[in-house]
Structures are given as structure tokens and as C-alpha cells.
Design a protein around this motif. Structure first.
Motif, short mmCIF file in Angstrom:
data_model
loop_
_atom_site.label_atom_id
_atom_site.label_comp_id
_atom_site.label_asym_id
_atom_site.label_seq_id
_atom_site.Cartn_x
_atom_site.Cartn_y
_atom_site.Cartn_z
N ALA A 136 -7.47 7.78 1.34
CA ALA A 136 -7.19 8.27 -0.01
C ALA A 136 -6.21 9.43 -0.03
CB ALA A 136 -8.50 8.69 -0.68
N SER A 137 -5.71 9.84 1.14
CA SER A 137 -4.85 11.03 1.20
C SER A 137 -3.59 10.81 2.02
CB SER A 137 -5.64 12.22 1.76
OG SER A 137 -6.15 11.91 3.04
N GLN A 138 -3.21 9.54 2.23
CA GLN A 138 -2.00 9.21 2.99
C GLN A 138 -2.05 9.75 4.42
OE1 GLN A 138 -0.65 7.04 1.50
NE2 GLN A 138 -0.08 7.46 -0.62
N LEU A 139 -3.25 9.80 4.99
CA LEU A 139 -3.44 10.27 6.36
C LEU A 139 -4.08 9.21 7.25
CD1 LEU A 139 -4.74 13.90 5.65
CD2 LEU A 139 -2.48 13.24 6.52
N SER A 140 -4.15 7.97 6.78
CA SER A 140 -4.85 6.94 7.55
C SER A 140 -4.00 6.38 8.68
CB SER A 140 -5.24 5.77 6.62
OG SER A 140 -4.07 5.10 6.16
N GLY A 141 -2.69 6.53 8.60
CA GLY A 141 -1.81 5.92 9.58
C GLY A 141 -1.53 4.45 9.33
N LEU A 142 -2.14 3.89 8.28
CA LEU A 142 -1.90 2.48 7.95
C LEU A 142 -0.47 2.29 7.47
CD1 LEU A 142 -5.25 1.72 6.13
CD2 LEU A 142 -4.45 0.56 8.20
N PRO A 143 0.12 1.12 7.75
CA PRO A 143 1.48 0.85 7.28
C PRO A 143 1.57 0.92 5.76
CG PRO A 143 0.78 -0.80 8.88
CD PRO A 143 -0.44 0.00 8.53
N ARG A 144 2.79 0.98 5.26
CA ARG A 144 3.00 1.07 3.80
C ARG A 144 2.40 -0.13 3.10
NH1 ARG A 144 6.54 4.44 1.00
NH2 ARG A 144 6.87 3.83 -1.19
N ARG A 145 2.55 -1.32 3.68
CA ARG A 145 1.90 -2.52 3.16
C ARG A 145 1.65 -3.49 4.30
NH1 ARG A 145 7.20 -3.00 0.77
NH2 ARG A 145 8.42 -4.70 1.71
N LEU A 146 0.91 -4.53 4.01
CA LEU A 146 0.63 -5.54 5.02
C LEU A 146 1.92 -6.20 5.48
CD1 LEU A 146 -2.42 -7.19 3.25
CD2 LEU A 146 -2.52 -5.99 5.46
N ARG A 147 1.98 -6.51 6.78
CA ARG A 147 3.19 -7.16 7.30
C ARG A 147 3.36 -8.53 6.64
NH1 ARG A 147 2.01 -10.58 11.84
NH2 ARG A 147 -0.22 -10.60 12.33
N SER A 148 4.60 -8.87 6.44
CA SER A 148 4.98 -10.16 5.86
C SER A 148 4.46 -10.33 4.43
CB SER A 148 4.47 -11.33 6.74
OG SER A 148 4.96 -11.20 8.06
N THR A 149 4.23 -9.23 3.72
CA THR A 149 3.81 -9.33 2.31
C THR A 149 4.69 -8.44 1.46
OG1 THR A 149 2.24 -7.47 2.32
CG2 THR A 149 1.41 -9.63 3.05
N SER A 150 4.76 -8.73 0.18
CA SER A 150 5.39 -7.86 -0.80
C SER A 150 4.30 -7.33 -1.73
CB SER A 150 6.42 -8.65 -1.62
OG SER A 150 5.76 -9.55 -2.51
N LEU A 151 4.69 -6.47 -2.66
CA LEU A 151 3.71 -5.92 -3.60
C LEU A 151 3.16 -6.98 -4.56
CD1 LEU A 151 5.19 -2.43 -4.55
CD2 LEU A 151 3.18 -2.90 -3.17
N LEU A 152 3.73 -8.16 -4.53
CA LEU A 152 3.25 -9.24 -5.41
C LEU A 152 2.30 -10.18 -4.68
CD1 LEU A 152 6.63 -10.13 -7.17
CD2 LEU A 152 4.99 -8.32 -7.72
N TRP A 153 1.88 -9.81 -3.48
CA TRP A 153 1.03 -10.68 -2.65
C TRP A 153 -0.27 -10.98 -3.37
CZ3 TRP A 153 -3.32 -9.48 0.84
CH2 TRP A 153 -3.58 -10.50 1.75
N LYS A 154 -0.71 -12.24 -3.31
CA LYS A 154 -1.91 -12.69 -4.04
C LYS A 154 -3.06 -13.05 -3.11
CE LYS A 154 -0.12 -12.62 -8.27
NZ LYS A 154 1.21 -12.08 -8.00
#
Length: 568
Positions: A203-221
């Protein structure tokens, strides 16, 4: 020779008295310097006035100082609209539970000549400002015991969460060992327990997780299980808790996992029932229906082409929501602790507003919080959440120390040439400080002043009289040898604000010098402002025999029977 030593002793005691006065001295402002001032007069070069950060007090708006600042904000925003070609903007400024000002500019639909101006009820997409809501969900579930700890690892709630963390498994080390009486050093790498992806870090941008899932866009369903499957062969971009790294993935994953854990998988329903309905945020939500469209400002790209209202799918918790300036003002009042409907406990709000880590210079904010970007401005932490999505941009901001909030919603990209939120606070912060300093303070008198009235001394070096002032408020005045020569009369009196039982607080009416210079001595008045006096239990005569000032490390200020008489 005897007279000479007596003279030396008198001078020593005078200097000691001045020094001890530093334990107890309260002034309001420095006197003007007369020509050729003597050594013992108060100096007034360039003086830093206090309080540096005045406490918020009730204000009767409109105040001229605030009105002038808000007019400058209005003018600045109009200029931004004109120079950038921004189609529509709605902004609102809040102090405590009061709307200080609203500004609405442009047209709801720039492509329609007949379109009217927006207002505080016009709907805009708020993009990443949506991240505030899964964060509230986390804190609310923590309050309710559905989440054991904010620092629980994600795998406690999603057992099949796995991701590679090569940056957290090895650490360069220098090991020391002894052989045959000699000390040897051995450099190398040692295995460490990997850092955890915790809920608070997500919840604080400190997880180290990537910006989004690989091979997905923000429209991923996809689904949350699909997301967890993709993460098994992915890698953290930073060791959790060590670096600020923006991640839409972290917020969406946290929201969906918490919903599966305690909300039957219905994230949007939980937000609606537990936040939006409770606060009366009637024009805030996720699904852009026909009625919502009819109330929306039409978003445009910088090219003046209208932007599509696409759906973010699985990433909805990170940026799907829409709202109005009026609705977000209600949310701001929750964080300022002034809204009439409670959402979170006060201590929980304090925790949520506390910065967690200072970010590197490459990051776009000085510090990060849950879910805030935090920058310092004019000595205050400006806590904000920005959101940018095709055709829309938004900022939700707070300055908790000033009980102030500024919210701006735009139907287009942010104007260039300086951040409008920062520029707004350049006007509002000094105006609010001045308003607080000039406001009449409402002081509480004790139920019965008699037990406190009288004369007191600290180590027979400094002397004080407590008497009753206007409205029954206690006044404390310093007196004694050389005090009249050292300190002008108007600077020798303070007021005591009754808090509870036998406890009072030192209060300055107006501005005062942070440091008062008395010849070669100097006294920090800043540290004394707001200090507490704890008076002793009453004696058989119903009088308090003295008091302590623990914050000044000063004890045994004792009552004397009558006003001392001093001989030169």
C-alpha cells in the motif's frame, strides 16, 4: 577588598538569575532598539518569529488574508486553463470542516459550444486517486481484526503467492574469526531470509512488485489466480521495504486478495457499502453508466481529441474510479478528523498519514506513505495522491498540520509550467499561518482560580505572581531584582490555559520571538510555548503549594507566603 568581592558576587548572582530565567520566561515580541542600546537591553536584529508552525484554531471566514490568497489561487488556475487549453477543471479548498473556496473553469464538454461550466458536482475520472480506497480497506480490516497486522506477509492471505527476490537473498558481509590466537577477516556473501512482501509495503509503493503484471496492459481482464500464476516466474524489482517503486500491480493484488479473504471476493461492493455509502459519496463509483456519463466532464488528450472511457478490468482498484470535488471534500474531512461520520479511528488515521520511507532522488516524491506521495513545502509535509489517466488528471492533497486540503480534478493532462498544487499552497500556507497567529485564542479558566493565585519562586532566583485576568483566565507575571531592567513589562506576562484537573498549558496570544536575547544570554521561547504546568495537590488551606514544568525539566517551583521584598 571586601567590597570588591561583594560586587563580584552580586554580578555573578545577576548572571545566574538571567541564565535560570531561561527555564521560565515567555515573551510575545521584541522591543524596538533605541539608539546606542546598552549591553543588557534586548536586541532585535532580524528575528525569527514563532510559532513557526502555528496551531490551527477556529476561523471566522471570510478573512481578508485568506480571501486575498484564494483570489490569487483563482487567478493562477484561470491562467493555467488559458495557457494550456485545458477543457475543464474543478477545485476545492477545505479547512477543518469548512469549504473555503470552490473554483470551476472551462466547459463540461469543450467540443459542445452550448455546454455549461462544470461545478463541484461534476464527475471526473480520478485515476490513481482510486488507490486511497483499497488502502482504507486495509486499515479498516485491520481495525476490525480481519487483518492481524498491517505488516502481515501477503502469502498469509494468498497461500500460492510466489515471486523471485534475488536482491534480498544475499548480502555482502565481512566475517571475523580467530585461529591460533590470530584474528582473520573473510569477505563474502551470506544467505539471508528474504524480505517479505507485506500488506503495508504493497500500500506504500515499497513492495518491490513490478509496475504491472508481465505481458499485460491496464486493460487486462484476467483473474487474481491468473495474476498469481504469472507472478511465479516474475521477479521483484527491489528488495521489499528498501526502495520506492510505483506499482499498480501491488494495489490491485492487495485489493483483490483482501476482498477474497473478507468480502466474498466483492471488492467494489465492499468499497461502496463501507466507504461511499457511509460517507454519503453519492457521485463516486466504478461503473461509468449512462447517468454517470451525463454528469461527467468530457476528458480530452493534449491534442484536443476526446479520450475513450475504457475499463481497467482487473486493475480497477488502482485507477478505475470517478468522483466529484464535493465528494472528495467529504473524504478529506475524514482525514482531517472533522467529518460528522466516522470512518476510521483517530489513531488509525494518524498511522495512515505517517510517512514510511524517504525515497531516492530519482523518485517523483520525497517520501512515501500509504498510499501517499509526500513532499515538504514551507516546512510542512504535503500529503497527496496524484492520478493521471487518458483524458483526466486529479490530485487529492492534505496538510494535516494546518488542517488544510486542496483537491483538483481536470478533464485533460496536467498543465505544464509548474505544479498547480504546489503553487496553490505557496499562497495558502502563509495565509493560513498568518490567520492562525492573528486569531483570538479561546482560553479556558480553571473552575476555581483561588488555589493557584499567589507568589512562587524557582530556587529563589526567579519569582512569579499568578493572578486572575479577564474571563477568569490565569496570568503569570515574572518579577524580581533586575527583571524590570532586563525585560519590558509587556514581555513578562503569560497566560495559562486550563486543560484538566490541575494541569495548565502555556499560551502566547500573538507572535513571539523564537529566541529572546538578553545581553550575552539567549532564551529559546519556542521550546516553552505550549509547555504544561502540573500544579501540586491542594493543602489544608485549599492552595496549591507549587508546580512542575516537566517539559522544561523544571521542578519544585514553590509557593511563597507573601511577595518578596528585594534590597539593592
Amino acid at each position: 577588598m571586601e567590597l570588591k568581592w561583594i560586587h563580584v558576587l552580586v554580578v555573578f548572582l545577576l548572571l545566574l538569575s538571567v541564565a535560570m530565567t531561561g527555564c521560565f520566561l515567555w515573551q510575545y515580541s521584541l522591543p524596538k532598539v533605541e539608539p546606542n542600546p546598552s549591553v543588557m537591553e534586548v536586541r532585535s536584529e532580524a528575528v525569527q518569529m514563532c510559532p513557526r508552525y502555528p496551531e490551527p484554531v477556529p476561523l471566522d471566514h471570510p478573512l481578508p488574508i485568506l480571501k486575498e490568497a484564494l483570489e490569487k489561487v483563482d487567478q493562477m488556475l484561470r491562467q493555467k486553463m488559458h495557457s494550456s487549453g485545458l477543457p475543464a477543471m474543478s477545485a476545492i479548498a477545505i479547512y477543518n470542516d469548512t469549504v473555503l473556496w470552490t473554483g470551476n473553469f472551462g466547459k463540461r464538454n469543450a467540443s459542445d459550444p452550448a455546454s455549461g461550466a462544470p461545478n463541484e458536482y461534476t464527475i471526473y475520472r480520478i485515476a490513481s486517486v482510486s488507490k486511497i480506497f483499497p488502502t482504507i480497506m486495509l486499515y479498516k480490516m485491520w481495525e476490525e481484526g480481519k487483518v492481524t497486522s498491517l505488516d502481515d506477509p501477503l502469502e498469509r492471505y494468498a497461500q500460492n503467492f510466489v515471486i523471485k527476490n534475488p536482491l534480498g537473498r544475499l548480502k555482502d558481509s565481512e566475517q571475523r574469526y580467530t585461529a591460533d590466537g590470530l584474528v582473520f577477516l573473510e569477505k563474502g556473501s551470506v544467505p539471508l531470509k528474504p524480505s517479505l512482501v507485506t500488506l503495508r509495503r504493497m500500500a506504500s509503493q515499497l513492495s518491490g512488485l513490478p509496475r504491472r503484471l508481465r505481458s499485460t496492459s491496464l486493460l487486462w481482464k484476467g483473474s487474481t489466480q491468473d495474476a498469481l500464476a504469472l507472478l511465479k516466474d516474475d521477479v521483484l524489482v527491489a528488495d521489499p521495504g528498501t526502495r520506492c517503486h510505483y506499482s499498480n500491480l501491488a494495489f490491485s493484488l492487495m485489493a483483490h486478495v483482501l476482498a477474497e479473504h473478507a468480502a466474498e471476493g466483492q471488492y467494489q461492493r465492499w468499497i461502496s457499502e463501507n466507504i461511499l455509502e457511509r460517507l454519503g459519496m453519492e457521485d463516486t463509483g466504478f461503473d461509468i453508466t449512462a447517468p454517470v456519463r451525463s454528469q461527467m466532464a468530457v476528458g480530452f488528450y493534449g491534442s484536443q481529441q476526446p479520450a475513450p472511457l475504457y475499463d481497467l478490468g482487473w486493475y480497477r482498484p488502482s485507477g478505475q474510479m470517478y468522483s466529484t470535488a464535493a465528494d472528495l471534500a467529504k473524504l478529506a474531512m475524514v482525514f482531517l478528523g472533522t467529518y460528522h461520520r466516522r470512518l476510521l479511528e483517530p489513531d488509525t488515521v494518524k498511522t495512515m498519514l505517517t510517512p514510511l520511507l524517504k525515497c531516492s532522488v530519482e523518485y517523483f516524491a520525497n517520501k512515501t506513505g500509504t498510499p501517499w506521495e509526500i513532499n515538504e513545502q514551507l516546512g510542512y509535509d504535503v500529503i497527496r495522491k496524484d492520478g493521471d489517466l487518458d483524458g483526466y488528471s486529479a490530485t487529492f492533497s492534505l496538510i494535516p498540520k494546518l488542517r488544510l486540503s486542496f483537491i483538483v480534478l481536470m478533464a485533460g493532462p496536467r498543465p505544464q509550467g509548474g505544479d498547480i498544487v504546489t503553487q496553490t499552497y505557496e499562497y495558502l500556507i502563509p495565509a493560513m499561518e498568518t490567520a492562525f497567529r492573528e486569531a483570538d485564542k479561546s482560553l479556558v479558566p480553571p473552575p476555581n482560580p483561588i488555589p493557584y493565585v499567589g507568589y512562587y519562586t524557582y530556587s529563589n532566583l526567579t519569582f512569579y505572581e499568578i493572578k486572575v485576568g479577564i474571563g477568569g483566565v490565569l496570568l503569570m507575571q515574572q518579577f524580581g531584582p533586575h527583571v524590570e531592567e532586563l525585560i519590558p513589562e509587556k514581555y513578562r506576562t503569560i497566560k495559562l490555559h486550563h486543560l484538566e484537573d490541575r494541569v495548565f498549558q502555556v499560551v502566547f496570544d500573538k507572535e513571539f520571538p523564537c529566541v529572546l536575547h538578553l545581553g550575552s544570554a539567549s532564551i529559546s521561547l519556542e521550546t516553552q510555548n505550549g509547555q504544561l504546568f502540573n500544579f501540586y495537590p491542594f493543602d489544608r488551606k485549599g492552595l496549591s503549594p507549587g508546580f512542575d514544568a516537566p517539559g522544561l525539566n523544571t521542578y519544585n517551583v514553590v509557593r511563597v507566603l507573601r511577595k518578596p521584598v528585594f534590597y539593592s
